[in-house]
Motif scaffolding. Structure first.
Motif, PDB file in Angstrom:
ATOM      1  N   VAL A 188      13.912  -2.619 -16.336  1.00 47.86           N
ATOM      2  CA  VAL A 188      12.708  -3.206 -16.903  1.00 47.86           C
ATOM      3  C   VAL A 188      11.503  -2.398 -16.427  1.00 47.86           C
ATOM      4  O   VAL A 188      11.650  -1.495 -15.594  1.00 47.86           O
ATOM      5  CB  VAL A 188      12.552  -4.694 -16.514  1.00 47.86           C
ATOM      6  N   LEU A 189      10.336  -2.722 -16.948  1.00 47.13           N
ATOM      7  CA  LEU A 189       9.126  -1.970 -16.610  1.00 47.13           C
ATOM      8  C   LEU A 189       8.155  -2.824 -15.801  1.00 47.13           C
ATOM      9  O   LEU A 189       7.888  -3.975 -16.156  1.00 47.13           O
ATOM     10  CB  LEU A 189       8.430  -1.476 -17.876  1.00 47.13           C
ATOM     11  N   LEU A 190       7.644  -2.252 -14.731  1.00 47.09           N
ATOM     12  CA  LEU A 190       6.620  -2.911 -13.926  1.00 47.09           C
ATOM     13  C   LEU A 190       5.308  -2.901 -14.702  1.00 47.09           C
ATOM     14  O   LEU A 190       4.863  -1.854 -15.170  1.00 47.09           O
ATOM     15  CB  LEU A 190       6.448  -2.157 -12.604  1.00 47.09           C
ATOM     16  N   LYS A 191       4.675  -4.070 -14.843  1.00 48.38           N
ATOM     17  CA  LYS A 191       3.442  -4.165 -15.613  1.00 48.38           C
ATOM     18  C   LYS A 191       2.223  -4.552 -14.787  1.00 48.38           C
ATOM     19  O   LYS A 191       1.095  -4.431 -15.254  1.00 48.38           O
ATOM     20  CB  LYS A 191       3.629  -5.153 -16.762  1.00 48.38           C
ATOM     21  N   HIS A 192       2.442  -5.040 -13.582  1.00 45.84           N
ATOM     22  CA  HIS A 192       1.303  -5.379 -12.725  1.00 45.84           C
ATOM     23  C   HIS A 192       1.789  -5.430 -11.284  1.00 45.84           C
ATOM     24  O   HIS A 192       2.930  -5.805 -11.014  1.00 45.84           O
ATOM     25  CB  HIS A 192       0.695  -6.721 -13.110  1.00 45.84           C
ATOM     26  N   LEU A 193       0.917  -5.033 -10.385  1.00 45.10           N
ATOM     27  CA  LEU A 193       1.240  -5.057  -8.955  1.00 45.10           C
ATOM     28  C   LEU A 193      -0.019  -5.374  -8.169  1.00 45.10           C
ATOM     29  O   LEU A 193      -1.076  -4.786  -8.390  1.00 45.10           O
ATOM     30  CB  LEU A 193       1.794  -3.692  -8.521  1.00 45.10           C
ATOM     31  N   ASP A 194       0.077  -6.345  -7.261  1.00 45.57           N
ATOM     32  CA  ASP A 194      -0.998  -6.629  -6.338  1.00 45.57           C
ATOM     33  C   ASP A 194      -0.393  -7.216  -5.065  1.00 45.57           C
ATOM     34  O   ASP A 194       0.830  -7.171  -4.881  1.00 45.57           O
ATOM     35  CB  ASP A 194      -2.043  -7.569  -6.959  1.00 45.57           C
TER      36      ASP A 194
ATOM     37  N   VAL B 281       5.102  -7.721 -11.086  1.00 46.38           N
ATOM     38  CA  VAL B 281       5.151  -8.526 -12.305  1.00 46.38           C
ATOM     39  C   VAL B 281       5.793  -7.742 -13.446  1.00 46.38           C
ATOM     40  O   VAL B 281       5.472  -6.574 -13.679  1.00 46.38           O
ATOM     41  CB  VAL B 281       3.739  -8.980 -12.722  1.00 46.38           C
ATOM     42  N   PHE B 282       6.703  -8.423 -14.164  1.00 47.58           N
ATOM     43  CA  PHE B 282       7.307  -7.877 -15.377  1.00 47.58           C
ATOM     44  C   PHE B 282       7.445  -9.017 -16.379  1.00 47.58           C
ATOM     45  O   PHE B 282       7.269 -10.192 -16.038  1.00 47.58           O
ATOM     46  CB  PHE B 282       8.665  -7.227 -15.077  1.00 47.58           C
ATOM     47  N   PHE B 283       7.798  -8.668 -17.625  1.00 50.90           N
ATOM     48  CA  PHE B 283       7.813  -9.670 -18.696  1.00 50.90           C
ATOM     49  C   PHE B 283       9.152  -9.654 -19.425  1.00 50.90           C
ATOM     50  O   PHE B 283       9.821  -8.628 -19.518  1.00 50.90           O
ATOM     51  CB  PHE B 283       6.665  -9.410 -19.679  1.00 50.90           C
ATOM     52  N   THR B 284       9.509 -10.833 -19.968  1.00 52.24           N
ATOM     53  CA  THR B 284      10.783 -10.961 -20.661  1.00 52.24           C
ATOM     54  C   THR B 284      10.805 -12.217 -21.512  1.00 52.24           C
ATOM     55  O   THR B 284       9.904 -13.070 -21.426  1.00 52.24           O
ATOM     56  CB  THR B 284      11.950 -10.996 -19.655  1.00 52.24           C
ATOM     57  N   ASN B 285      11.828 -12.342 -22.321  1.00 51.60           N
ATOM     58  CA  ASN B 285      12.110 -13.562 -23.067  1.00 51.60           C
ATOM     59  C   ASN B 285      12.728 -14.569 -22.099  1.00 51.60           C
ATOM     60  O   ASN B 285      13.650 -14.234 -21.357  1.00 51.60           O
ATOM     61  CB  ASN B 285      13.080 -13.223 -24.212  1.00 51.60           C
ATOM     62  N   TYR B 286      12.242 -15.800 -22.092  1.00 50.21           N
ATOM     63  CA  TYR B 286      12.761 -16.805 -21.160  1.00 50.21           C
ATOM     64  C   TYR B 286      14.198 -17.233 -21.484  1.00 50.21           C
ATOM     65  O   TYR B 286      14.846 -17.885 -20.663  1.00 50.21           O
ATOM     66  CB  TYR B 286      11.855 -18.040 -21.157  1.00 50.21           C
ATOM     67  N   GLY B 287      14.680 -16.835 -22.659  1.00 55.12           N
ATOM     68  CA  GLY B 287      16.062 -17.131 -23.002  1.00 55.12           C
ATOM     69  C   GLY B 287      17.013 -15.992 -22.698  1.00 55.12           C
ATOM     70  O   GLY B 287      18.217 -16.105 -22.963  1.00 55.12           O
ATOM     71  N   SER B 288      16.493 -14.886 -22.167  1.00 53.50           N
ATOM     72  CA  SER B 288      17.334 -13.730 -21.868  1.00 53.50           C
ATOM     73  C   SER B 288      18.271 -14.015 -20.696  1.00 53.50           C
ATOM     74  O   SER B 288      18.078 -14.965 -19.932  1.00 53.50           O
ATOM     75  CB  SER B 288      16.457 -12.518 -21.529  1.00 53.50           C
ATOM     76  N   LYS B 289      19.278 -13.173 -20.561  1.00 53.62           N
ATOM     77  CA  LYS B 289      20.236 -13.356 -19.470  1.00 53.62           C
ATOM     78  C   LYS B 289      19.543 -13.285 -18.117  1.00 53.62           C
ATOM     79  O   LYS B 289      19.788 -14.107 -17.232  1.00 53.62           O
ATOM     80  CB  LYS B 289      21.332 -12.292 -19.553  1.00 53.62           C
TER      81      LYS B 289
ATOM     82  N   ARG C  75       6.866 -13.001 -11.481  1.00 56.98           N
ATOM     83  CA  ARG C  75       6.360 -12.270 -10.329  1.00 56.98           C
ATOM     84  C   ARG C  75       7.400 -12.327  -9.225  1.00 56.98           C
ATOM     85  O   ARG C  75       7.912 -13.393  -8.902  1.00 56.98           O
ATOM     86  CB  ARG C  75       5.038 -12.869  -9.832  1.00 56.98           C
ATOM     87  N   VAL C  76       7.713 -11.162  -8.661  1.00 53.18           N
ATOM     88  CA  VAL C  76       8.633 -11.096  -7.526  1.00 53.18           C
ATOM     89  C   VAL C  76       7.804 -10.981  -6.248  1.00 53.18           C
ATOM     90  O   VAL C  76       7.083  -9.994  -6.049  1.00 53.18           O
ATOM     91  CB  VAL C  76       9.605  -9.900  -7.642  1.00 53.18           C
ATOM     92  N   LYS C  77       7.900 -12.001  -5.416  1.00 55.20           N
ATOM     93  CA  LYS C  77       7.219 -11.989  -4.131  1.00 55.20           C
ATOM     94  C   LYS C  77       8.129 -11.292  -3.123  1.00 55.20           C
ATOM     95  O   LYS C  77       9.203 -11.791  -2.800  1.00 55.20           O
ATOM     96  CB  LYS C  77       6.921 -13.420  -3.671  1.00 55.20           C
ATOM     97  N   PRO C  78       7.718 -10.128  -2.617  1.00 51.64           N
ATOM     98  CA  PRO C  78       8.625  -9.333  -1.780  1.00 51.64           C
ATOM     99  C   PRO C  78       8.795  -9.877  -0.365  1.00 51.64           C
ATOM    100  O   PRO C  78       7.856 -10.412   0.224  1.00 51.64           O
ATOM    101  CB  PRO C  78       7.953  -7.959  -1.756  1.00 51.64           C
ATOM    102  N   ALA C  79      10.019  -9.731   0.154  1.00 53.59           N
ATOM    103  CA  ALA C  79      10.325 -10.127   1.525  1.00 53.59           C
ATOM    104  C   ALA C  79      10.786  -8.937   2.356  1.00 53.59           C
ATOM    105  O   ALA C  79      10.547  -8.893   3.568  1.00 53.59           O
ATOM    106  CB  ALA C  79      11.402 -11.214   1.542  1.00 53.59           C
TER     107      ALA C  79
ATOM    108  N   ALA D 179       0.835  -1.201   0.000  1.00 49.72           N
ATOM    109  CA  ALA D 179       0.000   0.000   0.000  1.00 49.72           C
ATOM    110  C   ALA D 179       0.872   1.255   0.000  1.00 49.72           C
ATOM    111  O   ALA D 179       0.565   2.235  -0.693  1.00 49.72           O
ATOM    112  CB  ALA D 179      -0.935  -0.004   1.209  1.00 49.72           C
ATOM    113  N   GLN D 180       1.956   1.237   0.772  1.00 50.24           N
ATOM    114  CA  GLN D 180       2.868   2.380   0.805  1.00 50.24           C
ATOM    115  C   GLN D 180       3.528   2.574  -0.557  1.00 50.24           C
ATOM    116  O   GLN D 180       3.656   3.701  -1.049  1.00 50.24           O
ATOM    117  CB  GLN D 180       3.938   2.168   1.877  1.00 50.24           C
ATOM    118  N   PHE D 181       3.924   1.470  -1.197  1.00 50.45           N
ATOM    119  CA  PHE D 181       4.532   1.562  -2.516  1.00 50.45           C
ATOM    120  C   PHE D 181       3.531   2.113  -3.529  1.00 50.45           C
ATOM    121  O   PHE D 181       3.879   2.976  -4.354  1.00 50.45           O
ATOM    122  CB  PHE D 181       5.032   0.199  -2.978  1.00 50.45           C
TER     123      PHE D 181
END
Length: 211
Positions: free
Chosen positions: A62-68, A73-81, A175-179, A26-28
């Protein structure tokens, strides 16, 4: 040019514990909304730091595309570095630099792939040429020239014609689950305000950090 002479005071305003919401998401969201309203360039852009299986760090924007409440959540090619490194080591760090407001947010967490259904839902919202670009680029792999890349783009454009463009099986979201969160607000005399949210016993604990 004397780099040591390049400096300024951070006087946009302090940050106090009473200003913070109890939940870091919520703060973010509040700070992101304020960054958007303030006209900060690319307010959803963040630096993503990953570490390879060999322990070598790397970063990119990269660009943030979704947050809940589940995460970022962000998107990329699965073969990227970055994707290859996240598959080997899911521990990542996100950094949002809102310099115009003298603010920054750092988030530590674990990255994992989202479902194919979620990736399709987002892919369909992309401009058509961005969809084609996802098919044309083997991200992070060597190419002979920009001309070769553009030729591949035109080839994919011709292949799909005017029809619907499917989601590539090598492209999708994480998706990055924050800690841990850190909210930073610049302060005068380099006495910046820093607050950390850390997850402990299923609760978020807020602590002030020395600048």
């Amino acid at each position: 040019m004397k780099l040591e002479d390049i400096r300024r005071e951070y006087l946009a305003g302090g940050l106090r514990r009473d200003n913070l919401l109890g939940e870091p998401i919520a703060q973010f969201e509040l700070w992101l909304k304020q960054a958007i309203e303030a006209g900060i360039p690319d307010p959803t852009a963040f630096t993503l730091a990953t570490v390879s299986a060999e322990g070598k760090p790397s970063q990119r924007i990269v660009l943030l595309k979704h947050l809940d409440e589940k995460g970022f959540v962000f998107f990329t090619n699965y073969g990227s570095k970055k994707a290859r490194e996240m598959e080997a080591n899911g521990n990542v760090c996100l950094h949002f630099p809102w310099h115009g407001m003298e603010r920054q947010v750092e988030i530590e967490g674990a990255a994992e792939r989202i479902s194919t259904a979620e990736s399709i839902k987002y892919f369909l919202t992309r401009p058509r040429e961005s969809q084609i670009g996802a098919w044309a680029s083997h991200q992070s792999h060597q190419i002979s020239s920009r001309k070769a890349l553009l030729m591949q783009f035109e080839s994919m454009k011709s292949k799909f014609g005017q029809g619907a463009i499917p989601l590539p099986d090598f492209w999708g979201g994480y998706r990055v689950k924050p800690a841990v969160f850190e909210f930073w607000q610049g302060g005068g005399s380099r006495l910046h305000d820093r607050f950390q949210y850390a997850r402990r016993d299923q609760q978020w604990v807020i602590e002030r950090l020395a600048p």
